[in-house]
Design a protein around this motif. Sequence first.
Motif, mmCIF file in Angstrom:
data_model
loop_
_atom_site.group_PDB
_atom_site.id
_atom_site.type_symbol
_atom_site.label_atom_id
_atom_site.label_comp_id
_atom_site.label_asym_id
_atom_site.label_seq_id
_atom_site.Cartn_x
_atom_site.Cartn_y
_atom_site.Cartn_z
ATOM 1 N N GLN A 121 -47.056 75.229 54.526
ATOM 2 C CA GLN A 121 -46.812 74.323 55.652
ATOM 3 C C GLN A 121 -46.760 75.073 56.977
ATOM 4 O O GLN A 121 -47.066 74.541 58.021
ATOM 5 N N LYS A 122 -46.349 76.354 56.903
ATOM 6 C CA LYS A 122 -46.093 77.100 58.125
ATOM 7 C C LYS A 122 -47.331 77.233 59.003
ATOM 8 O O LYS A 122 -47.307 76.965 60.166
ATOM 9 N N GLU B 29 -50.765 70.215 48.108
ATOM 10 C CA GLU B 29 -49.832 69.905 49.183
ATOM 11 C C GLU B 29 -49.282 71.167 49.850
ATOM 12 O O GLU B 29 -48.710 71.116 50.925
ATOM 13 N N GLY B 30 -49.446 72.293 49.182
ATOM 14 C CA GLY B 30 -48.930 73.551 49.713
ATOM 15 C C GLY B 30 -48.521 74.426 48.550
ATOM 16 O O GLY B 30 -47.719 74.017 47.719
#
Lengths: 213, 213
Positions: A121-122, B29-30
């Motif tokens: 996400q980062k 999603e990650g």
Amino acid sequence: MSVALDHREEAFTLRQQQVLSAALELLVEGSDALTMTAVARRASCSKETLYKWFGDRDGLLTATVQWQAAKVRVPHVDRHRLDAQTLRSSVEAFARDLLGTLVGEMSVTLNRLAVADAGMQKRGLGRIVLENGRLEMGRRLKPVLDAGRHARLLDFADSETAFQVFFGLVVRDTQIRLLLGDEMHLGAAEIDRDAIAATQQFFALYGREEKSR
Amino acid sequence: MSVALDHREEAFTLRQQQVLSAALELLVEGSDALTMTAVARRASCSKETLYKWFGDRDGLLTATVQWQAAKVRVPHVDRHRLDAQTLRSSVEAFARDLLGTLVGEMSVTLNRLAVADAGMQKRGLGRIVLENGRLEMGRRLKPVLDAGRHARLLDFADSETAFQVFFGLVVRDTQIRLLLGDEMHLGAAEIDRDAIAATQQFFALYGREEKSR
DNA sequence: CTTGCACCGTACCGAACGTTACGGTACACC
DNA sequence: GGTGTACCGTAACGTTCGGTACGGTGCAAG
């Protein structure tokens, strides 16, 4: 959405650069080896200092990547005396430097890290490496290609596309294989050979008055 | 040192595949979203079952990647009727499929994961993805190239090198940019255009009796 | 009805690690 | 000498997460 890409000058103390260097060492040894404790021990500094200087782990990582990525030696090419021979050797030298950089341990490490980071996400590191790597390469070579076109030595519609093809001819599947851990042991001889071949092919596709060389 | 690459048949229960599918969702999603607890919750199963079936987290990850990587649709090409036209359209179709696969979310996710994994001590995933991706592609196209050479439609010394150049012409910098998080939004139209261009250029470099098309 | 099995849900344990806090040291400045 | 600053080394805290244990449920076999 724009990422901070300033910090032109050496914004880091000598001592701080020692810390960054230590972090880089850990990174090369394995991206999971970079713990704050390990960096502190390796650089012989306290964790408190680490946090004072870089904020948090992410800040240290970003600073390290930025510091190292900025010093990627992007080859310079002068556009004076643009005859066919100098253009060709300029492009060839560029190909050699590009390939030599990409197969280096540092490039592989940084790109691995940035790719992994882009899968979270980062985000952030991917942008930095992309900006200082591939995109900077394009910004450097494209003027040369444009000059070559203006001198009627090259023929292409879009310099961006032309550079992409050049990139593909030079890099082929080398980078992705290295990133995936394939052992390819490319020596200077192979790099030289591939750079020459790629240049040859690039001029075969986009050169205007090809004379076999 | 050799990595297990068997498990040809569906060694997984339907229920197990649901679990793997859930893991894959989390991965997309990650990569940091894949925790054992998250997988268990997403798949509505207990962590105990997870550990019984896959051993540990690494086992689950490996199983997921292997399961998905094995179903990468590597285009088949038949070597019958090898006239210039069918050879060209075969190669073109291959280029289209290759590029279409590489820009897909699944390919990007898996390659990100494998690249990240290759940067650690563990290793393993990189080998799997490499074996089912790039290397398998080579194994599929090379016979076609060889047939083309035998039919005197293509001219090259080494089919491995020829495939690498083909790969470079098709993929260019697309894959690394996607892996680094660059938003490129390649649609079917662009893929088609690039595949055609790459094929055109490949035949310009290695075709024997090029007639402009 | 009983037994055994495969599974779910959840609580729990231990380790790793990011982060903070604190005591100690060297040194510049007054 | 006294004081402030910057730093080192280490202990300690809190969270996350992999891994394990345990009670409960549905179900098929006998």
